[in-house]
Design an enzyme around this catalytic site. Structure first.
Site, mmCIF file in Angstrom:
data_model
loop_
_atom_site.group_PDB
_atom_site.id
_atom_site.type_symbol
_atom_site.label_atom_id
_atom_site.label_comp_id
_atom_site.label_asym_id
_atom_site.label_seq_id
_atom_site.Cartn_x
_atom_site.Cartn_y
_atom_site.Cartn_z
ATOM 1 N N GLY B 186 9.156 2.642 3.100
ATOM 2 C CA GLY B 186 7.897 3.758 2.985
ATOM 3 C C GLY B 186 6.676 2.994 3.005
ATOM 4 C CG HIS B 262 -1.052 4.160 0.777
ATOM 5 N ND1 HIS B 262 -0.892 2.874 0.983
ATOM 6 C CD2 HIS B 262 -1.498 4.412 -0.594
ATOM 7 C CE1 HIS B 262 -1.379 2.188 -0.133
ATOM 8 N NE2 HIS B 262 -1.474 3.024 -1.122
ATOM 9 C CD GLU B 314 -3.740 3.993 -4.415
ATOM 10 O OE1 GLU B 314 -3.131 3.211 -3.413
ATOM 11 O OE2 GLU B 314 -3.652 3.928 -5.623
ATOM 12 C CD GLU B 330 -5.444 -0.408 -2.654
ATOM 13 O OE1 GLU B 330 -5.363 0.904 -2.437
ATOM 14 O OE2 GLU B 330 -4.622 -1.455 -2.834
ATOM 15 C CB CYS B 410 -1.665 -4.498 -4.428
ATOM 16 S SG CYS B 410 -2.700 -3.273 -4.530
ATOM 17 C CB CYS B 411 -6.643 -5.774 -5.092
ATOM 18 S SG CYS B 411 -6.502 -3.969 -4.394
#
Lengths: 646, 646
Positions: B186, B262, B314, B330, B410-411
């Site tokens: 996914g 996304h 997002e 993002e 995550c970033c």
């Protein structure tokens, strides 16, 4: 201050013109359609369950509760609209339908007076355990409004008496006294309904309960917190910046500085507050009403009279925050602002209230209904790009075409009851003064201190700029006719029987005082050029843009007339407009044409996103403007109210 | 076409300048800080649980799984960053930490090779039953990237070998053959990771699995539908316009016309697709990569290299839909666009890829990290009004100040691994050609077909417009140095040893072909005036606005320099800018000053919202512009990139 009071609905008959068309549409289309909806008789739309719930609750049929917790309110609004229609002219068939509805409603009432189908069907042990979210008092409020209107129209008090018993029960369980719940509704509505009831019953208990709901709201310790803890209710806005401000219950109403939270709830609360303030003269409440009114109309209202800037919580956001494309602007919120304005008009004689009322009525309210009266908008945007509504969920609530009906069906019956009663908004009286707030073809007969006054108003307003008032009868002593001069109007003339007349100006009303004679004919001639409006520079979204208006009517551009990419269109501030009344355009309307220009796309390499800035090139175009409220009645497409203008 | 290949990371050492400062910040601040985060050693922020999960899974400690389902990926990213740092210079202490992390990771591996702490701790019976949402393959991908980088840096293959066993297991269970799950992740990531693995192992099985994931994606019958039905997983986007397009799985990748869903996932998928396309030469896949690249950069990318127009999912929305204030953008998505660009540079020699890469790096990527390297943005807006972020939930995701760390982290580690490996993005080679994509102070030594080439690049780019390339050694036969001439640059000069040089221009690269001598000094002099950019008129939000750039750097206005109400500021298209390098400004930057004007507020009655439009009045003001990526390092306040300009 002289007391300003409403004319009774039966004292004003709509006789023609703009509002008669809408009244007739409600009478002939909307009310019969709604009745079918309430009875699950329209194929292809989700069932309402509204009348079914009453029959199940009464034991007349088997079944479960269906619809939302506030489903009972729909028949309240419907009965209210029916009442207003019957005040204008009798209709035995419609009255019969209403009586049958009342039979079903009353049959569901419990022996102690309780009457809410959600709890009767699902378990009475839980009643009054979630005032915050379960809309019991809201439903009671709407049923009360319906009962009052129906009683005023027909003299029939069956539902009214039933609901008085229900109100008695509520007052036994909820109130300031020890042992009672110190609660108030999550969705305000009952406050203003109790004040309507009080106007008939003169029972101080009804005024007292309304005052209690208003005074207790937002006081610490917070009833909603207590209730949530005690009954394990869900705390929907706990992690939100709203908290209890969503319900206008974060602080006592007298301390609230800004309109906050769910916009419809706020409007209903402020309306109830104003009713109580007018009735009691409570100066701290008067101040709160004025303060909140000022915040709404001077800092949080769209030019169409729409309120509610954000879809999140269908809510107010903050001062000068008025995005046009992510807007909420629920039809019901504009209707609520009409309620608020109508009540403020009783607090003091000031034309600003009529100005806002008129702005809402001609724009943000009636935009909610299609020309044919069969489909409805919840959300009334000022800027629409169909692809954005389709592909970006943040703008998904911006519908491009009106919908047949809704799961949560608050707006359509709300429009119906407002349009059915619109004549109630046009006039007030005060001793020997009659106040004309709105210009509406109608016949008025009422009693002043010194005697009867009767007159006809003839006008094709807002398309036409002349209003005639023809006196049919008048007291033999001097009286005043106070005519609101709209805020948008810079010049006007007043004549009686062709001669200029002396008048005073008081808070925006032209006051003509004299002994009126039968056959006197007052002529009001309002300069009604097309104008451009600009927004306060604090409004981020509207800097460098203008909106086009003629009289109270806001105009817009639609894609069907002006092509795609409306965001590329500019209009010069000194452009001239050609006005033309087109009797074939959606029932007749003044349409506008002007020059404009469109930022050129031709010099761009296909597909390129950015380049070194150039001097902008424009193509000359002709623009066609239509009244905003008529948008989305032809081809679906883009629409914009605020147009770029350097 | 000649094959274009990367230089190995050890062949490029960053020696100074802009990127060395950021590299050092990552090495000295971010990596040690992250290690503490991974080990729940930072008080005051929510625990990560990342390393704890591995120790619990290995039976080394008692406990439960903590954090998100993709928590394992964090240490993968951290190890990857560590690997890149160690390629630049040894650091025994850091290597020891990494080895200890690898001990914990490998200790959790199951006997059949499986290695995902969420399922090891919570129940292996459920593994591979929710490829759609539970990120097993995503985590494997990040661990693989970490293992590959660490192996390349140190030669240590413990984690690499463990993961090869895990990949073997995956390939036994998932794939095109009958009896295997025909599934794919996914959240894409493993595709590009498998291609990195393949570059080391040359094991066709690894290429085959990457290809399978790409080829099977979005094919009917939909694996996600099957899986959801079979295992009763939640279907998150069932009632959304997304459906499986959220996962880029609504149709086969070769049929996808638009970037959808996304944004980070999309970027990772396209990167993996490009890896496979470059490796295999599969022309339908090449076409899909080019088509999606074009859609992203020519129709769905912000001027900062940001992508993802909506916070809902997002996600991408649609072509030319680039709102500045409800944007998502993002940091990871811009990083993903760098990955995509780097891979497209291997597909063909075309300067557009380097242009976009540079745009992302100097703007949308590094805006994600604070100047001091300790706080981070997820979302990188182009227009910020703090009150809107606070009071309107539709803009609530627009943070005004960077945050220490995030629940879904995550970033920050993504920025770390990109900045630690930024030298990998600067050069490629192809037979006897070296390609210079980015201008970065560095020392390069690599092998061409005809022999070794070594050179130093010296530059204070992007603040300075001159780049020196000093040759240290060169083959004795002719070779080419291909230098990307940035798309923003209209004029440049190339000299060797002070003399003008002949060069060819090929797809935006200046090609110098000769027998280079030791001590040859190439000087590239790029005209770097301040320019204004305009957006395609199809971009609704940017019509009538400009963005200011100097070289690749996008500038912005901040409230701290220019006062409140940035939306009232206009700038003339012919205004002149004064540039000044300020060595004390947040580590040194070129700052700009210009004249501007601000729509006057003074003539407005306080509080009034609308009035008849007037000729706009402006106040002259001085504007101070700072590089966009440095915003929100001083006083919090408003910020804007696109400024009104008539």
């Amino acid at each position: 201050m002289k007391k300003i009071s409403d004319l009774s609905a039966k004292e004003v008959m709509i006789t023609g013109g703009f509002w008669k068309v809408l009244f007739d549409k409600v009478k002939s289309q909307v009310i019969p359609y709604q009745w079918k909806v309430l009875n699950d008789d329209i194929p292809g739309i989700p069932p309402s369950y509204c009348m079914s719930n009453f029959r199940v609750a009464a034991g007349k049929k088997e079944g479960e509760f269906g619809g939302c917790v506030f489903q009972d309110s729909d028949v309240g609004k419907w009965l209210e609209a029916v009442g207003y229609v019957l005040m204008q002219s009798s209709d035995p068939g419609l009255e019969e339908l209403a009586d049958s509805a009342i039979d079903d409603i009353v049959a569901a009432q419990q022996s102690d007076g309780y009457l809410n189908t959600y709890y009767i069907i699902n378990g009475l042990d839980k009643r009054f355990t979630n005032l915050k979210d379960n809309h019991e008092l809201y439903c009671l409020g709407h049923l009360l409004e319906g009962a009052v209107a129906y009683y005023q129209a027909t003299g029939k008090d069956r539902l009214l008496n039933a609901l008085i018993r229900y109100v008695d029960l509520v007052a036994r369980l909820i109130g300031p006294e020890e042992g009672k719940k110190h609660g108030y509704p999550g969705h305000e509505e009952i406050e203003l309904a109790l004040m309507k009831l009080y106007s008939i019953t003169k029972d101080e208990k009804h005024l007292k309960l309304a005052r209690f709901f208003i005074d207790e709201r937002g006081r610490a310790p917070f009833y909603f917190r207590e209730e949530t803890g005690k009954y394990g209710n869900k705390d929907h806005w706990k992690d939100s910046p709203f908290q209890y401000n969503y319900y206008q219950a974060g602080e006592p109403v007298r301390e609230q500085q800004y309109a906050m939270g769910h916009a419809v709830r706020a409007m209903y609360l402020y309306s109830g507050m104003t009713d109580v303030a007018v009735k009691t003269g409570d100066s701290t409440l008067v101040d709160a009403c004025k303060r909140l009114w000022n915040d709404v109309i001077n800092r949080q209202m769209y030019i169409t009279g729409a309120v509610g800037s954000s879809a999140y919580g269908e809510s107010f956001t903050f001062d000068y925050d008025l995005p046009n494309d992510t807007i909420y602007a629920e039809t019901c919120a504009s209707i609520g602002l009409c309620f608020f304005a109508k009540r403020m008009m009783k607090m003091e004689c000031n034309a600003q209230y009529g100005d806002i009322l008129e702005k809402c009525l001609f724009n943000g309210v009636i935009s909610g209904m299609s020309y044919d009266g069969t489909s409805f908008f919840y959300v009334n945007p000022l800027e629409v790009v169909p692809e954005a509504s389709e592909k970006d969920y943040l703008r998904h609530h911006i519908q491009v075409t009106r919908q047949k009906w809704f799961g949560c069906a608050c707006c359509p019956p709300n429009i119906a009851r407002l349009l059915a009663s619109v004549s109630n908004y046009a006039y007030s009286k005060s001793e020997d003064r009659i106040l004309v707030h709105l210009f509406m073809e109608s016949r008025v007969k009422t009693e002043l201190k010194s005697g009867r006054i009767g007159f006809d108003i003839e006008t094709n307003y807002p398309w036409d700029n002349v209003v005639f008032i023809k006196v049919n009868e008048a007291p033999s002593s001097p009286m005043q006719i106070a005519i609101r001069i709209p805020g948008w109007c810079e010049n006007f003339e007043l004549r009686i029987n062709g001669n200029k007349v002396r008048y005073g100006l008081e808070n925006g009303y032209a006051m003509i005082e004299r002994v009126f004679q039968q056959e006197d004919k007052i002529e009001l001639d309002l300069d009604m050029p097309v104008t451009m409006a600009e927004a306060n520079p604090r409004v981020r979204e509207d800097v460098g843009k203008i909106a086009v208006m003629r009289g109270p009517v806001v105009y817009c551009l639609e894609e069907v007339d002006n092509g795609k990419d409306l965001h590329r269109i500019y209009v010069e501030r000194d452009t001239t407009f050609r006005c033309k009344y087109d009797k074939n355009f959606l029932g007749g309307a003044v349409l506008l044409e002007s020059d404009g220009k469109k930022l050129s796309q031709t010099e761009w390499e296909p597909d390129k996103l950015y380049r070194k800035a150039t001097k902008p090139e424009f193509d000359s175009i002709r623009l066609k403007w239509i009244p905003y409220y008529l948008w989305s009645n032809r081809e679906p497409g883009e629409m914009v109210v605020w147009v770029k203008s350097e």
